[in-house]
Scaffold this motif. Structure first.
Motif, PDB file in Angstrom:
ATOM      1  N   CYS A  41       0.847  -1.194   0.000  1.00  0.00           N
ATOM      2  CA  CYS A  41       0.000   0.000   0.000  1.00  0.00           C
ATOM      3  C   CYS A  41       0.882   1.244   0.000  1.00  0.00           C
ATOM      4  CB  CYS A  41      -0.862  -0.033   1.263  1.00  0.00           C
ATOM      5  SG  CYS A  41      -1.989   1.363   1.433  1.00  0.00           S
ATOM      6  N   HIS A  46       4.579   5.883   2.782  1.00  0.00           N
ATOM      7  CA  HIS A  46       4.455   7.098   3.611  1.00  0.00           C
ATOM      8  C   HIS A  46       5.097   6.841   4.978  1.00  0.00           C
ATOM      9  CE1 HIS A  46       1.733   9.348   1.016  1.00  0.00           C
ATOM     10  NE2 HIS A  46       0.705   8.521   1.154  1.00  0.00           N
ATOM     11  N   TRP A  52       4.255  10.949   7.379  1.00  0.00           N
ATOM     12  CA  TRP A  52       3.084  11.393   8.170  1.00  0.00           C
ATOM     13  C   TRP A  52       3.480  11.836   9.573  1.00  0.00           C
ATOM     14  CZ3 TRP A  52      -0.322   6.534   6.859  1.00  0.00           C
ATOM     15  CH2 TRP A  52      -0.911   6.704   5.587  1.00  0.00           C
ATOM     16  N   GLY A 184      -4.775   4.086  -8.995  1.00  0.00           N
ATOM     17  CA  GLY A 184      -3.730   3.265  -8.382  1.00  0.00           C
ATOM     18  C   GLY A 184      -4.388   2.136  -7.631  1.00  0.00           C
ATOM     19  N   GLY A 187      -7.688   3.501  -6.122  1.00  0.00           N
ATOM     20  CA  GLY A 187      -8.539   3.983  -7.204  1.00  0.00           C
ATOM     21  C   GLY A 187      -9.147   2.864  -8.031  1.00  0.00           C
ATOM     22  N   THR A 206      -3.941  11.465 -14.010  1.00  0.00           N
ATOM     23  CA  THR A 206      -2.827  12.230 -14.579  1.00  0.00           C
ATOM     24  C   THR A 206      -2.111  11.427 -15.666  1.00  0.00           C
ATOM     25  OG1 THR A 206      -1.282  11.363 -12.924  1.00  0.00           O
ATOM     26  CG2 THR A 206      -2.398  13.427 -12.383  1.00  0.00           C
ATOM     27  N   SER A 207      -2.556  10.193 -15.896  1.00  0.00           N
ATOM     28  CA  SER A 207      -1.838   9.271 -16.795  1.00  0.00           C
ATOM     29  C   SER A 207      -2.688   8.861 -17.997  1.00  0.00           C
ATOM     30  CB  SER A 207      -1.434   8.003 -16.037  1.00  0.00           C
ATOM     31  OG  SER A 207      -0.762   8.321 -14.849  1.00  0.00           O
ATOM     32  N   ASP A 248       0.551  15.779  -3.058  1.00  0.00           N
ATOM     33  CA  ASP A 248      -0.032  17.114  -3.091  1.00  0.00           C
ATOM     34  C   ASP A 248      -0.801  17.303  -4.408  1.00  0.00           C
ATOM     35  OD1 ASP A 248      -0.436  19.632  -2.127  1.00  0.00           O
ATOM     36  OD2 ASP A 248       1.421  20.455  -2.987  1.00  0.00           O
ATOM     37  N   GLY A 268      -7.268   9.221   0.064  1.00  0.00           N
ATOM     38  CA  GLY A 268      -5.833   9.443  -0.094  1.00  0.00           C
ATOM     39  C   GLY A 268      -5.357  10.370   1.020  1.00  0.00           C
ATOM     40  N   THR A 292     -11.717   6.404   6.718  1.00  0.00           N
ATOM     41  CA  THR A 292     -10.608   5.456   6.832  1.00  0.00           C
ATOM     42  C   THR A 292     -11.111   4.029   6.900  1.00  0.00           C
ATOM     43  OG1 THR A 292      -8.476   5.035   7.887  1.00  0.00           O
ATOM     44  CG2 THR A 292     -10.303   5.425   9.379  1.00  0.00           C
ATOM     45  N   ILE A 293     -10.443   3.165   6.229  1.00  0.00           N
ATOM     46  CA  ILE A 293     -10.723   1.716   6.098  1.00  0.00           C
ATOM     47  C   ILE A 293     -12.183   1.392   6.353  1.00  0.00           C
ATOM     48  CG2 ILE A 293      -8.402   0.859   6.234  1.00  0.00           C
ATOM     49  CD1 ILE A 293      -8.775   0.401   9.278  1.00  0.00           C
ATOM     50  N   MET A 330       5.898   2.749  -7.593  1.00  0.00           N
ATOM     51  CA  MET A 330       4.640   3.243  -7.009  1.00  0.00           C
ATOM     52  C   MET A 330       4.635   4.760  -6.939  1.00  0.00           C
ATOM     53  SD  MET A 330       2.616   1.787  -3.721  1.00  0.00           S
ATOM     54  CE  MET A 330       3.791   2.224  -2.477  1.00  0.00           C
ATOM     55  N   ARG A 338      -1.860  -3.081  -8.201  1.00  0.00           N
ATOM     56  CA  ARG A 338      -1.379  -3.272  -6.839  1.00  0.00           C
ATOM     57  C   ARG A 338      -0.253  -4.292  -6.857  1.00  0.00           C
ATOM     58  NH1 ARG A 338      -2.113   0.178  -2.927  1.00  0.00           N
ATOM     59  NH2 ARG A 338      -3.276  -0.509  -1.109  1.00  0.00           N
TER      60      ARG A 338
HETATM   61  P1  NAP Z   1      -1.064   4.432  -5.404  1.00  0.00           P
HETATM   62  O1  NAP Z   1      -1.286   3.031  -5.821  1.00  0.00           O
HETATM   63  O2  NAP Z   1       0.272   5.034  -5.485  1.00  0.00           O
HETATM   64  O3  NAP Z   1      -2.133   5.328  -6.241  1.00  0.00           O
HETATM   65  C1  NAP Z   1      -2.205   6.715  -6.154  1.00  0.00           C
HETATM   66  C2  NAP Z   1      -2.580   7.274  -7.546  1.00  0.00           C
HETATM   67  O4  NAP Z   1      -2.745   8.678  -7.430  1.00  0.00           O
HETATM   68  C3  NAP Z   1      -1.509   7.119  -8.595  1.00  0.00           C
HETATM   69  O5  NAP Z   1      -1.520   5.872  -9.231  1.00  0.00           O
HETATM   70  C4  NAP Z   1      -1.850   8.240  -9.574  1.00  0.00           C
HETATM   71  O6  NAP Z   1      -2.903   7.825 -10.441  1.00  0.00           O
HETATM   72  C5  NAP Z   1      -2.417   9.313  -8.666  1.00  0.00           C
HETATM   73  N1  NAP Z   1      -1.449  10.367  -8.395  1.00  0.00           N
HETATM   74  C6  NAP Z   1      -0.185  10.233  -7.949  1.00  0.00           C
HETATM   75  N2  NAP Z   1       0.395  11.438  -7.780  1.00  0.00           N
HETATM   76  C7  NAP Z   1      -0.527  12.351  -8.127  1.00  0.00           C
HETATM   77  C8  NAP Z   1      -0.569  13.786  -8.158  1.00  0.00           C
HETATM   78  N3  NAP Z   1       0.495  14.518  -7.793  1.00  0.00           N
HETATM   79  N4  NAP Z   1      -1.708  14.404  -8.552  1.00  0.00           N
HETATM   80  C9  NAP Z   1      -2.782  13.697  -8.918  1.00  0.00           C
HETATM   81  N5  NAP Z   1      -2.805  12.334  -8.916  1.00  0.00           N
HETATM   82  C10 NAP Z   1      -1.703  11.687  -8.521  1.00  0.00           C
HETATM   83  O7  NAP Z   1      -1.514   4.629  -3.879  1.00  0.00           O
HETATM   84  P2  NAP Z   1      -2.620   3.841  -3.015  1.00  0.00           P
HETATM   85  O8  NAP Z   1      -1.977   2.689  -2.348  1.00  0.00           O
HETATM   86  O9  NAP Z   1      -3.840   3.668  -3.828  1.00  0.00           O
HETATM   87  O10 NAP Z   1      -2.879   4.902  -1.851  1.00  0.00           O
HETATM   88  C11 NAP Z   1      -3.382   6.180  -2.165  1.00  0.00           C
HETATM   89  C12 NAP Z   1      -3.434   7.052  -0.927  1.00  0.00           C
HETATM   90  O11 NAP Z   1      -4.438   6.522  -0.031  1.00  0.00           O
HETATM   91  C13 NAP Z   1      -2.148   7.087  -0.104  1.00  0.00           C
HETATM   92  O12 NAP Z   1      -1.962   8.396   0.392  1.00  0.00           O
HETATM   93  C14 NAP Z   1      -2.429   6.132   1.027  1.00  0.00           C
HETATM   94  O13 NAP Z   1      -1.663   6.386   2.168  1.00  0.00           O
HETATM   95  C15 NAP Z   1      -3.877   6.419   1.271  1.00  0.00           C
HETATM   96  N6  NAP Z   1      -4.612   5.371   1.981  1.00  0.00           N
HETATM   97  C16 NAP Z   1      -5.581   5.772   2.843  1.00  0.00           C
HETATM   98  C17 NAP Z   1      -6.342   4.815   3.500  1.00  0.00           C
HETATM   99  C18 NAP Z   1      -7.449   5.253   4.404  1.00  0.00           C
HETATM  100  O14 NAP Z   1      -7.818   4.503   5.309  1.00  0.00           O
HETATM  101  N7  NAP Z   1      -8.039   6.418   4.182  1.00  0.00           N
HETATM  102  C19 NAP Z   1      -6.098   3.468   3.290  1.00  0.00           C
HETATM  103  C20 NAP Z   1      -5.101   3.107   2.394  1.00  0.00           C
HETATM  104  C21 NAP Z   1      -4.369   4.066   1.735  1.00  0.00           C
HETATM  105  P3  NAP Z   1      -3.016   8.394 -11.959  1.00  0.00           P
HETATM  106  O15 NAP Z   1      -1.798   7.870 -12.640  1.00  0.00           O
HETATM  107  O16 NAP Z   1      -4.291   7.804 -12.424  1.00  0.00           O
HETATM  108  O17 NAP Z   1      -3.076   9.887 -11.857  1.00  0.00           O
END
Ligand code: NAP
Ligand code: ZN
Length: 346
Positions: A41, A46, A52, A184, A187, A206-207, A248, A268, A292-293, A330, A338
């Protein structure tokens, strides 16, 4: 004590490398799980980088855990040896506060105990799933349906429930236009659940190269957020935005894509505070919210829903020796969709 093999970061500056530590013996209410697969993840990254808050080192990340139960404590009721089991982002909570009583252990008023980078209620640091075995109290273990591909189930324990829970809470479904920001790990699960719940789903990415994948995942539309012409076509059009971005990004830009009274749901967790002008919210009665989760019962519900609808994560299976390169990819948004570690490689 149970000798455990793992990959750990010794400090925020170092790569993950082999490490051995001891887990507690199996208590009366505990199960021991032989870990077979663990998802990767963005939260792992992070946390090992202290993005964080200052972490607890050595740190063994990993909170998308699936495996087989090898031992159960004397008072365990839900599980027996040989069962498939899953563990997500938390391994304990107070169990008595109003949120725990409501099945919302993730919002435990004392704070839930995270699967890693946290102190357990016994004061011992918790260590995650980049390891060959884990001991967890049974209330925080879920049953994994036998019919699903086990490696592809692992990400459901975090990416799955983190997107399922808010879509359920806000009752997103038929008649709603949902945008998922960031294709990602989270997503792509948000797209699958949004489609399964009957919403009209648009991926905001963004991709440009991810368009075909987004459509294959079931998304109805795909918008490249750097393309102003494409953005104009979705101005003021969404009921909900599920924002999974780890870095950001320009929140007011996304708020302008909501309908009046629309809701922007942050899952995110970018390290930098968000900048939101009052006038991005007031004129359209917009809401910005977070989630969250999900609770343990809801996590089980999600897994059962996935078994019924044949939903799993799209994964790239890696050996644990490749974890540091996987992190590099990542960060670049280059994951389809994933990474999952085959723990046998440990
Ligand atoms: P990930 O696989 O890296 O996916 C994030 C996606 O965001 C990237 O694939 C990219 O998609 C897009 N992105 C990256 N940089 C960007 C930017 N500067 N501006 C706009 N879009 C951008 O990450 P993930 O594992 O899915 O986790 C995503 C976030 O959720 C992390 O911050 C993680 O810590 C958080 N999270 C939160 C919880 C919760 O309980 N709330 C649980 C798990 C994870 P595109 O290429 O399509 O733009
Ligand atoms: Zn996670």
């Amino acid at each position: 004590m149970i000798e455990t093999k793992a990959y750990a970061a010794q400090s925020p500056e170092t790569d993950l490398a082999p490490w051995t530590f001891e887990r507690r013996d199996v208590g009366a209410h505990d199960v021991q799980i032989e870990i077979l697969f663990c998802g990767v993840c963005h939260s792992d990254l992070h946390q090992i980088r202290n993005e964080w808050f200052p972490g607890i080192f050595p740190m063994v990340p990993g909170h998308e855990i699936v495996g087989r139960i090898t031992q159960v404590g004397d008072h365990v009721k839900k599980f027996k040896q040989g069962d498939l089991a899953g563990v997500g982002c938390m391994v304990d909570s107070c169990q008595v506060c109003y949120n725990c009583k409501d099945g919302l252990e993730q919002y435990c008023v004392e704070g839930n105990t995270q699967t890693y980078n946290n102190l357990g209620r016994d004061g011992v640091p918790t260590y995650g799933g980049y390891s060959n075995t884990i001991v967890v109290r049974e209330e925080f273990v879920v049953s994994v349906p036998e019919k699903l591909d086990l490696a592809a189930v692992a990400p459901l324990l975090c990416a799955g429930i983190t997107t399922y829970s808010p879509l359920k809470y806000w009752k997103v479904g038929q008649g709603h236009k949902l945008a998922v920001v960031g294709l990602g790990g989270l997503g792509h699960m948000g797209v699958k659940f949004g489609v399964a719940f009957g919403a009209e789903v648009t991926v905001l990415s963004t991709s440009p190269a991810k368009e075909a994948d987004a459509k294959a995942l079931g998304a109805h539309h795909f918008v490249v957020t750097s393309d102003e012409e494409q953005l104009k076509t979705v101005q003021g059009s969404f009921d909900f935005i599920l924002d999974t971005v780890a870095a950001d990004h320009n929140i007011p830009l996304y708020l302008s894509l909501l309908k009046t009274s629309g809701t922007h749901i942050l899952v995110g967790a970018p390290p930098k505070p968000l900048e939101i002008p009052a006038f991005a919210l007031i004129p359209g009665r917009m809401s910005v919210s977070g989630s969250t989760i999900g609770g343990i019962a809801e996590t089980q519900e999600m897994l059962n829903f996935c078994a019924e609808h044949n939903i799993v994560s799209d994964i790239e299976l890696i050996n644990i020796q490749d974890i540091n390169q996987a992190y590099e990819r990542m960060v670049k948004g280059d994951v389809r969709y994933r990474f999952v570690i085959d723990i046998a490689s440990l």
